[in-house]
Scaffold this motif. Structure first.
Motif, PDB file in Angstrom:
ATOM      1  N   THR A   1      -3.135  -1.235  -6.734  1.00  8.86           N
ATOM      2  CA  THR A   1      -2.360   0.710  -6.377  1.00  8.86           C
ATOM      3  C   THR A   1      -1.754   1.361  -8.070  1.00  8.86           C
ATOM      4  O   THR A   1      -1.666   2.314  -7.653  1.00  8.86           O
ATOM      5  CB  THR A   1      -2.111   0.202  -5.232  1.00  8.86           C
TER       6      THR A   1
ATOM      7  N   TRP B   1      -2.411   4.348  -8.654  1.00 15.58           N
ATOM      8  CA  TRP B   1      -1.655   5.287  -8.688  1.00 15.58           C
ATOM      9  C   TRP B   1      -1.471   5.974 -10.416  1.00 15.58           C
ATOM     10  O   TRP B   1      -1.152   7.861 -10.649  1.00 15.58           O
ATOM     11  CB  TRP B   1      -0.615   5.292  -7.912  1.00 15.58           C
TER      12      TRP B   1
ATOM     13  N   ASP C   1       8.663  12.189  -6.061  1.00 10.08           N
ATOM     14  CA  ASP C   1       7.605  11.584  -6.539  1.00 10.08           C
ATOM     15  C   ASP C   1       7.359  10.182  -5.912  1.00 10.08           C
ATOM     16  O   ASP C   1       6.138   9.282  -5.794  1.00 10.08           O
ATOM     17  CB  ASP C   1       7.737  11.295  -8.648  1.00 10.08           C
TER      18      ASP C   1
ATOM     19  N   ALA D   1       6.398   9.434  -2.618  1.00  8.00           N
ATOM     20  CA  ALA D   1       4.757   9.756  -2.815  1.00  8.00           C
ATOM     21  C   ALA D   1       4.052   8.541  -3.066  1.00  8.00           C
ATOM     22  O   ALA D   1       3.171   8.015  -2.368  1.00  8.00           O
ATOM     23  CB  ALA D   1       4.213  10.928  -3.359  1.00  8.00           C
ATOM     24  N   ARG D   2       4.666   8.117  -4.137  1.00  9.85           N
ATOM     25  CA  ARG D   2       3.778   6.562  -4.951  1.00  9.85           C
ATOM     26  C   ARG D   2       4.051   5.692  -3.839  1.00  9.85           C
ATOM     27  O   ARG D   2       3.212   5.600  -3.343  1.00  9.85           O
ATOM     28  CB  ARG D   2       4.206   5.644  -5.693  1.00  9.85           C
TER      29      ARG D   2
ATOM     30  N   PHE E   1       1.831   6.287  -0.937  1.00 13.92           N
ATOM     31  CA  PHE E   1      -0.311   6.287  -1.329  1.00 13.92           C
ATOM     32  C   PHE E   1      -0.109   4.222  -0.975  1.00 13.92           C
ATOM     33  O   PHE E   1      -1.173   3.594  -0.796  1.00 13.92           O
ATOM     34  CB  PHE E   1       0.033   6.310  -2.702  1.00 13.92           C
ATOM     35  N   ALA E   2       1.208   3.477  -1.650  1.00 16.61           N
ATOM     36  CA  ALA E   2       0.484   2.546  -1.450  1.00 16.61           C
ATOM     37  C   ALA E   2       0.424   1.686  -0.250  1.00 16.61           C
ATOM     38  O   ALA E   2       0.185   0.973   0.124  1.00 16.61           O
ATOM     39  CB  ALA E   2       1.783   1.987  -2.333  1.00 16.61           C
TER      40      ALA E   2
END
Lengths: 241, 170
Positions: free
Chosen positions: A26, A30, B2, B5-6, B9-10
Motif C-alpha cells: 500500500t 500510495w 496528507d 489521507a495516507r 487509504f492504508a
C-alpha cells in the motif's frame, strides 16, 4: 435465478475463492499514486504553456554526455517515469513513416530504483525526476530511434466516447538479436522494476517501460489509464529527444 | 492532511483487499495478474483519493473492470493460439460433479476479458444490464451482445448446458 444462472454464479464464486490474499504494497501504491497526481497536474499546466515540450526535450537532446552522478539539470519530466511502469506491446511497423526521427538511445535492464541521489558508481544512472536513481544491470544496448509518435487507436474508445491514443515506436538496435533476447528475458520477469528497460539519453533515464515479451524493432508503447493525446505527445517528445 | 489521507487509504486497502483480490482473480484468472490489477487500481485510487475517499470501493472496482478490459484489448493484438487438435469436450449434461464444475470454470477462464467481465457483473455481482454498461463504459446493447456471445462460447464448451433462459435477464 435459473439452475444455469446458479451454475455460472457458483462457478465464478468458486474461482474467486481460489484467490490468495495478497501482500499488498500500500505504501508503494500510495506514493506512486501521489506522484501520478503531481505529474498529471504538471502535465496539465505544461499543456497550457505550449512550450513545455520543447523545454523538457531540449536539455535532454543537447546534453550529449553523462550527467554528473547525483545531480543533473534536467527539469522534472511532466509525464512520467514516476508513475507505474509503461507497458510495451507489439505494434505495426507501418506507422514509422509518419514520425521520422534519428536520435540515439541506450537501453539497459533496471535492477532497482532508489529515491536518493546516485552514488558515485558506474551502475547507477540518475532519473529525470530529481532525487531518483536507477541501478542498471546487464549489457548496454544502443539503438537509433527511427520514428516515434502518437497515433490514435482505430475503432477503440474510452468510456465517454473519447478516442484512445498510444505511442508508436520504431527503433534500429545496433544488435537486433541482443535486443530481442533482452526483451524476451524481461518479458519473463513478473516483478518490477527488474522487468523494466531503462531508456537512457544524455546520461539520464528518460523512461523505464515494463516489457511484456520479446519485442521486434517496431512496437507500441502503451501508457495505462486514460491519457490525453497532449500527455502522450510529451512522453514521445522526451523519448525522441 | 496528507498523512491522515495516507492512513485512511492504508486502512481501506487492508480492510477490503481480501474482497477485491477475489474480484481481480475472477477477472484475470490467475493470482499474479490479479495482484497486478489490484495494485494498479489502488495506485489510481491514491491519485484521486481526495475525490473518492468517501466511497473508494466503487471507484476501485470500476477501475479494475475497465483496466482489465483495456489490458486484454492491448494483448489481443497478438495472434491467437493454434492447436493441433480440438480439445475434448464433456458429453454428459453438466451437473454438480467436481468435473463439471471445473469444466465450467475452465470455460469461464477461456473467455476474453470483456465477456468475462460482463458475466462477472451479471452473475456474481447480480447487476442489471444498465449498471453493467455504466461500469464498463459501454452501451447496454454492447453488454447484451457480449453476454450473448459469452453464453454462446460457454455453450460451445459445454454443449449440454442449457443457457437459453439466462439471456433474458436484464
Amino acid at each position: 435465478m435459473t439452475g444455469q444462472d446458479q451454475q455460472i454464479s457458483d462457478a465464478l464464486r468458486e474461482m474467486a475463492a481460489q484467490a490468495r490474499t495478497p501482500r499488498l504494497r500500500t505504501d508503494i501504491a500510495w506514493r506512486a499514486g501521489r506522484r501520478r497526481r503531481r505529474t498529471a497536474l504538471t502535465a496539465a499546466t505544461a499543456s497550457v504553456t505550449g512550450a513545455a515540450v520543447a523545454a523538457v526535450a531540449v536539455p535532454l537532446a543537447v546534453a550529449g554526455r553523462p550527467a554528473p552522478s547525483g545531480s543533473h539539470s534536467v527539469p522534472p519530466l511532466a509525464t512520467g517515469t514516476a508513475g507505474p511502469g509503461y507497458h510495451v506491446s507489439l505494434g505495426p511497423p507501418e506507422v514509422a513513416q509518419y514520425f521520422p526521427s534519428k536520435s540515439m538511445v541506450a537501453l539497459q535492464q533496471v535492477a532497482s530504483v532508489s529515491r536518493k541521489s546516485c552514488p558515485n558508481e558506474s551502475h547507477s544512472v540518475p532519473g529525470n525526476t530529481p532525487g531518483t536513481c536507477f541501478f542498471v544491470t546487464g549489457p548496454i544496448l544502443t539503438a537509433k530511434i527511427e520514428s516515434i509518435g502518437v497515433v490514435r487507436e482505430r475503432g477503440v474508445h474510452q468510456g465517454g466516447g473519447q478516442p484512445v491514443y498510444t505511442i508508436a515506436v520504431t527503433i534500429a538496435p545496433a544488435n537486433p538479436a541482443q535486443f530481442r533476447a533482452l526483451t524476451a528475458k524481461l518479458g519473463r520477469i513478473r516483478s518490477a522494476p527488474r522487468n523494466e528497460l531503462a531508456w537512457i539519453k544524455g546520461g539520464v533515464v528518460v523512461d523505464n517501460p515494463s516489457t511484456e515479451g520479446q519485442l521486434p524493432d517496431s512496437f507500441w508503447l502503451s501508457v495505462p489509464g486514460s491519457q490525453t493525446k497532449a500527455h502522450l505527445e510529451q512522453v514521445a517528445a522526451v523519448l525522441e529527444g | 492532511m496528507d498523512q491522515q489521507a495516507r492512513r485512511d487509504f492504508a486502512e481501506f486497502a487492508a480492510a477490503r483487499s481480501g474482497e477485491l483480490i477475489r474480484l481481480a482473480y475472477v477477472l484475470t484468472g490467475n493470482q499474479h495478474a490479479a495482484e497486478d490489477l489490484l495494485q494498479n487500481a489502488l495506485t489510481r485510487a491514491a491519485a484521486h483519493w481526495e475525490r473518492i475517499h468517501s466511497a473508494p470501493e466503487a471507484y476501485v472496482r470500476q477501475i479494475m473492470y475497465r483496466e482489465q478490459v483495456s489490458w486484454w484489448r492491448r494483448r489481443s493484438r497478438r495472434p491467437e493460439t493454434t492447436m493441433a487438435q480440438v480439445p475434448d469436450r464433456p458429453a454428459e449434461r453438466p451437473g454438480t460433479s467436481v468435473e463439471d464444475r471445473l469444466t465450467l470454470q475452465d470455460a469461464l477462464r477461456a473467455l476474453p476479458a470483456r465477456k468475462r467481465a460482463v458475466l462477472v457483473l451479471r452473475y456474481l455481482e447480480d447487476l442489471p444490464e444498465a449498471q453493467v454498461a455504466d461500469i464498463l463504459g459501454c452501451s447496454v446493447g454492447t453488454v447484451r451482445s457480449q453476454a450473448h456471445k459469452a453464453l454462446a462460447q460457454l455453450r460451445s464448451a459445454l454443449p449440454s448446458l442449457d443457457l437459453t433462459t439466462t439471456e433474458a435477464r436484464s
